[in-house]
Write an enzyme that holds these catalytic residues in place. Structure first.
Site, PDB file in Angstrom:
ATOM      1  N   GLU A 204      45.728  38.044  38.342  1.00  0.00           N
ATOM      2  CA  GLU A 204      45.125  36.723  38.164  1.00  0.00           C
ATOM      3  C   GLU A 204      44.974  36.358  36.690  1.00  0.00           C
ATOM      4  OE1 GLU A 204      41.646  36.097  40.561  1.00  0.00           O
ATOM      5  OE2 GLU A 204      42.740  36.463  42.407  1.00  0.00           O
ATOM      6  N   LYS A 336      38.304  29.205  50.629  1.00  0.00           N
ATOM      7  CA  LYS A 336      39.747  29.325  50.389  1.00  0.00           C
ATOM      8  C   LYS A 336      40.485  28.629  51.524  1.00  0.00           C
ATOM      9  CE  LYS A 336      39.666  33.914  48.171  1.00  0.00           C
ATOM     10  NZ  LYS A 336      39.588  35.360  48.522  1.00  0.00           N
TER      11      LYS A 336
END
Ligand code: PGA
Ligand code: ZN
Length: 434
Positions: A204, A336
């Site tokens: 990430e 999400k």
């Protein structure tokens, strides 16, 4: 305005793995696209990401079945439907799939269409996505939760803890959160490189660490904050994603790095101790998604001084969030899109979280695309917080940068609440220190 055609094809995510892009074309020729992200430390209660699983083809990772489902079953059902009926479109796909976890069509297929429909509708109206999704009510530019070090499933278990993040709780503007994060992220890289503790960049965009214990990164964090000229606990605070379901074998929590094992009680004690010792404002998945007793105990001790986020615990699933609210398991929900698999259900999950007085945190996945849908979703719903990974790599930066553009587009209407958002759930310590 009716949907004329729905097409799909394989593209690649930020890890270079296949994913799908959906293209919705309206009868006036306007188009909208949906790019589907993908997790690595996925929760067991997530909707199903359909992959072909043939080891000879894309190492099992191709998504041609999901693409075929979009082009045939879904397209045939939705052609001719008004693009502005997002809820009806999503519920039609859910009914067409017929399972609880979207395993027939694939949550990736359903979500790609759902996102493309929303984008096409906004394009047809000639308005930004945040304005369309929020029906003109969205105006809060979110506070960023930004990863400094990446571990866990995103860095070959370099640390057992998945994310060491920073939240600029003292920032007065959105730009200031980015400036502070920029300064701390780069200072942390310098500190780690100087000590020979940085191996590279994790999935990430955070620094890929090389440590002996899971607690050492806290020192780097504190040193980097000081080096950057800020005060930990006042200007910035630590946020953690423990992703503890990955550490739990049903009986014990295990740290591979420190070679330690903990009973649930001991692990809960450790999480409480860390929250007392370090300036931690937020902690995500401190316990496994089945270990409700630890969540409850932790909330009793820390629930008024730390944001306690359920990610794998809730998987953006309305039923699970309701259960969490009823049992006081947390005070915040990670949101999400692809955990639940449609735009409508995601917005419902955010609204349910807000209606309980909890805080939603809109989040990316570790496998991302060059799309900024979630930046718009966060503003549209006034969620107040956004977690996208680190401050590097364009699949991350596109989300932070998009909020600069959204803020400009909102003009006078844009609001930045910053760290004050925690006043809603926290009454002690860090909340008071601000
Ligand atoms: P994932 O990680 O996308 O790999 O699940 C993100 C998170 O756990 O928050
Ligand atoms: Zn998480």
């Amino acid at each position: 305005m009716k949907i004329q055609d729905i097409d799909a094809y394989q593209i690649y995510d930020s890890r270079g793995f296949p994913t799908l892009e959906v293209e919705v074309t309206l009868e006036n020729g306007v188009k909208g696209y949906g790019l589907v992200p993908s997790g690595a430390s996925t929760g067991q209660f997530e909707a199903l990401e359909l992959r072909d699983g043939d080891k000879e083809v894309f190492r099992g990772k191709s998504v041609f079945k999901a693409i075929d489902n979009v082009k045939t079953k879904i397209a045939n059902t939705l052609k001719g439907v008004s693009v502005f009926e997002q809820e009806k479109i999503d519920s039609t796909m859910i009914a067409l799939d017929g399972t609880k976890n979207k395993s027939n069509l694939g949550a990736n297929a359903v979500l790609g269409v759902s996102m493309a429909v929303a984008n096409a509708a906004a394009n047809a109206m000639g308005i930004p996505l945040y304005e369309y999704l929020g029906k003109g009510e969205g105006h809060v530019i979110p506070l960023n939760e930004i990863q400094i070090l990446g571990g866990g499933a995103h860095a070959a278990w370099a640390t057992d803890i998945q994310d060491y993040l920073v939240i600029a709780i003292g920032a007065k503007t959105y730009e200031e959160t980015l400036e502070m994060t920029h300064n701390i992220y780069h200072a942390a890289g310098e500190v780690m490189k100087a000590r020979g503790k940085c191996v590279g960049i994790a999935d990430e965009g955070g620094w890929w660490p090389d440590y002996e214990t899971n607690e050492e990164p806290f020192d780097v964090f504190l040193e980097a904050v000081e080096k950057a000229g800020y005060e930990a606990g006042k200007d910035v605070a630590i946020s953690l994603d423990i992703a503890a379901s990955d550490l739990f074998d049903g009986e014990k929590y295990k740290f591979r790095l420190d070679n330690k094992e903990f009973t649930p009680e001991e692990f809960c004690d450790l999480m409480i101790a860390w929250c007392e010792k370090y300036p931690i404002i937020s902690i995500e998945d401190p316990f496994a998604d089945t270990d409700f007793d630890s969540w409850k105990r932790f909330m009793d001790v820390c629930g008024d001084k730390v944001q306690v986020i359920g990610d794998d615990l809730f998987t953006t699933n309305i039923e699970r969030i309701k259960e969490g609210i009823a049992n006081n398991l947390a005070n915040s929900v990670l949101i999400k899109l692809n955990q639940i698999g449609s735009v409508t259900e995601t917005i419902q999950a955010i609204k349910l979280t807000q209606s309980a007085g909890w805080l939603p945190v809109v989040s990316a996945r570790s496998g991302e695309t060059e799309d900024a849908f979630i930046s718009h979703l966060a503003v549209a719903t006034n969620a107040g917080q956004l977690k996208v990974g680190s401050f590097a790599r364009s699949e991350r930066m596109v989300k932070w940068n998009e909020n600069i553009r959204i803020q400009r587009s909102l003009g006078e209407k844009a609001t930045f609440i910053g760290g004050k958002i925690y006043d809603q759930i926290l009454t002690k310590e860090l909340a008071e220190a601000k």
